[in-house]
Design a protein around this motif. Sequence first.
Motif, PDB file in Angstrom:
ATOM      1  N   GLU A 170       0.823  -1.207   0.000  1.00 14.93           N
ATOM      2  CA  GLU A 170       0.000   0.000   0.000  1.00 14.93           C
ATOM      3  C   GLU A 170       0.861   1.262   0.000  1.00 14.93           C
ATOM      4  N   THR A 171       1.956   1.234   0.791  1.00 12.64           N
ATOM      5  CA  THR A 171       2.853   2.392   0.828  1.00 12.64           C
ATOM      6  C   THR A 171       3.528   2.592  -0.520  1.00 12.64           C
ATOM      7  N   LYS A 217       0.989   4.119  -2.884  1.00 12.82           N
ATOM      8  CA  LYS A 217       0.776   5.534  -2.575  1.00 12.82           C
ATOM      9  C   LYS A 217       1.902   6.381  -3.144  1.00 12.82           C
TER      10      LYS A 217
END
Length: 603
Positions: A57-58, A61
């Motif tokens: 997810e990081t 992003k």
Amino acid sequence: MSRQKELPARSAVPTELKWDLTLLYPDDQAMKDQLKQTVSQAHQLHQLAGHLGDDGETLLKALQMSKSIGEALEREYVYAFLRRDSDTTDAQATELYGVAEQKATEIETALSFMDPEIVKLDQEKLDQWLQSVDGLGEFKFALHQIRLQRGHVLTVDEEQLLSRLSRSLSSADTIYNTLNDADLHFGKIKDENGDTVELTHGNRSQFTESTNREVRKAATLAYQKPYHDLRNTFAATLNSYIDSRNSIATLRHYKSARQASLSANQIDEQVYDTLVATVNQHLDLAHRWYSIKKKALKLEPFYQYDIGVPLAGKDLLRTTFAEGKQMVMDALQVMGPDYIDGLKKEFDNRWIDAAENRGKRSGGYQIGVYQANPYILLNWTDKLYSTFVLAHESGHAMHSWFSQHHQPSEYADAPIFLAEVASTFNENILTEYLLNKYRDNRELQIFILEQSINGFIGSIYRQTQFAEFEDTAYREQQKGRTLTADYLDQISHQLVEKYYGPNVKLVGTDTQSWAYVPHFYMNYYVYQYATSWAIATTLSERVWTKQPGALDRYLDFLSAGGSADPITILKRAGIDVTNGQYLNDSLKVLQKRLDQIEGLLNL
């Protein structure tokens, strides 16, 4: 537009002949305000430094933020770039471009942590994230491209340092363009009517192609003079640029700057060497062309400044800008409704800056903006050549336009190796259209065939000559040699002599033949003009003759952008560049053109 004896100021150019930069921003201040926000977003993204390997997810992003920043910065930077190129003597525009460069470097520095962290990711873990994190799959090929650079991406600190130095390392390019476009003056000459006219980058060809030998001789020597007068400055600038590229290649653990440049797009260096070897095997075709011109023009000796004289005896098919647009539109009807719709948008919405003005950048180019539209710079002269440049740059524009509408922004830019295919494709289509339209007019057939042959000579032979020069300069500089004006003159002279052959007598200085080439400041770019012309010759012939599936494959090629490596994209279009056959096939077309024009001339 007719030729003017004095270049107008930018303010005197009619609005309809200037590009509409309000499609990007209403004014300079609006661009500056947006640029501040983009810089702020870059510093926000920098807060993720050291955490790209934490979870999928990081990583997603960070990639999405980087994509958004890239789209915004492109729009801001291009606006400033176009403002400067409109008039390089405009201090406000030059200052704006300087601000854009500075902020771009700041943004690049803030984001420089990303590639090193992505390179260090564990492949098994990355594969798992690609399968489990929604949205990450969009970036699969982009991640693959970055990870191909393992061994060449430095540490985070080292990448940040290089980013901070990027403006200084690229300063030779800026200095060259300023010197060449703003500070170089060629003086005045007498035209065919005996009138005194100012010689410029834009109008030079009008005089070097004159049927009056004294006019073209005067124009050729006048154009060479400032390059010779400033030869040591041009040499020092080129030496500085090549030194910076060689140094960066060494820092990134490449064997050479050439390997660094080509490997970024997964192009084997053998492609470069095959081009040079194959063209050298066919130098007889170029020499035959000069022999044909020498015989047809009945000139002895046949000087370098005699090459540009049209064999038809005069400059035919002169076109205004409006007429040139219509001619390109008519020729490209074979491309279908979607292509024509994009071309109409380009012509009707002032995406083109057509007229030459004092301080404007010379030559022509296209630059795309993902969030807006492509822009084209021209310096129109009413010669058929200008219409071919319009077709060429419109090919670039439609490549950008189709890619922007079929790819996310990270894949919208085609690899450099493919960049010139779409442009030279359009030149070939225009040639076929004109040969067909004027098939019963012997004089025009000769004129159009000469345009086509000049395209082969300029794109395959001249650019391969430049490629040999560039590669020699890089190799010698890497060995420790300082690229002095005398040395650059020496290697350029040997190559010019080889490529022109025994029928052409060289004149003037050797300096101009290398000092006037802006593409030497683009790090192994020129060879791709030659490969692209060869590729485009085959693709355009298939589309023009309406071979089944050829148009659809070509439009898919335009739409692919950079979504795969260039070898794969070309194979989908029906071209295999892993061997030299495509070059041989293209040069067979040149041989056919030579046969045709020789027959028409009864030589």
